[in-house]
Design an enzyme around this catalytic site. Structure first.
Site, PDB file in Angstrom:
ATOM      1  N   TYR A  97       0.830  -1.206   0.000  1.00  0.00           N
ATOM      2  CA  TYR A  97       0.000   0.000   0.000  1.00  0.00           C
ATOM      3  C   TYR A  97       0.867   1.260   0.000  1.00  0.00           C
ATOM      4  O   TYR A  97       0.564   2.234  -0.685  1.00  0.00           O
ATOM      5  CB  TYR A  97      -0.940   0.005   1.206  1.00  0.00           C
ATOM      6  N   GLU A 129       4.236   2.744  15.435  1.00  0.00           N
ATOM      7  CA  GLU A 129       5.052   2.388  14.268  1.00  0.00           C
ATOM      8  C   GLU A 129       4.174   1.994  13.091  1.00  0.00           C
ATOM      9  O   GLU A 129       4.399   2.431  11.972  1.00  0.00           O
ATOM     10  CB  GLU A 129       6.014   1.249  14.631  1.00  0.00           C
ATOM     11  N   TYR A 132      -2.567  -0.854  10.676  1.00  0.00           N
ATOM     12  CA  TYR A 132      -3.019  -1.342   9.382  1.00  0.00           C
ATOM     13  C   TYR A 132      -4.291  -2.168   9.549  1.00  0.00           C
ATOM     14  O   TYR A 132      -4.397  -2.990  10.459  1.00  0.00           O
ATOM     15  CB  TYR A 132      -1.936  -2.213   8.732  1.00  0.00           C
ATOM     16  N   TYR A 146      -6.737  10.586  10.692  1.00  0.00           N
ATOM     17  CA  TYR A 146      -6.044  11.063  11.886  1.00  0.00           C
ATOM     18  C   TYR A 146      -6.542  12.448  12.300  1.00  0.00           C
ATOM     19  O   TYR A 146      -6.712  12.722  13.493  1.00  0.00           O
ATOM     20  CB  TYR A 146      -4.536  11.083  11.653  1.00  0.00           C
TER      21      TYR A 146
END
Length: 160
Positions: A27, A85, A88, A133
């Protein structure tokens, strides 16, 4: 849609996590950058010297996503923080609330442990993630530029 659940990953999840890492790398247009294997994931996330933590997101008992985070430290705050980190969710499960559930789960850990910050990076072209976000209340830190040293440059610099 099935309700999602979040659980702490175990060493038995190493293969699942590696599959998700590869999907994320595809992705992010960086598939060739994945250099680890299942043994590497097992050792680095679940071995005795592990410094990072992993979560698995499931729906109906099937893993649909993951997150990996670790603790950092702010000298200005005098407190630990959490650095995300990876976060997904499988393409077919996006929009199910799984990503938000993972993000909120880690935010709750940060609050419960008195962390001063919860931070992560996002690729500047990843508009769906940026919107996600920002909708969660996160703010970009545009005054900072991330630097990285790796591979041969890291070895050369370390050798002096």
């Amino acid at each position: 849609m099935a309700a999602v659940t979040i659980r702490v990953a175990t060493a038995e999840d190493a293969g699942r996590i590696l599959r998700f890492i590869r999907e994320l790398a595809i992705y992010e247009r960086a598939e060739s950058s994945v250099q680890t294997d299942e043994a590497g994931i097992r050792a680095s996330l679940f071995g005795p010297e592990a410094k990072a933590h992993a979560l698995i997101c499931e729906a109906d008992g099937v893993a649909i996503g993951y997150a990996v985070y670790f603790y950092n430290y702010s000298t200005w705050l005098g407190r630990n923080g959490i650095y995300l980190e990876d976060l997904y969710v499988s393409r077919e499960r996006r929009g199910s609330g799984a990503g938000k559930a993972l993000l909120q789960h880690i935010a709750r850990i940060a609050v419960a442990e008195g962390c001063g910050r919860f931070e992560w990076s996002v690729l500047d072209w990843n508009e769906p993630a940026i919107q996600f976000y920002q909708a969660a209340g996160a703010k970009p830190q545009s005054e900072w530029t991330v630097y990285r040293m790796e591979g041969e440059a890291l070895r050369t610099f370390a050798e002096g």
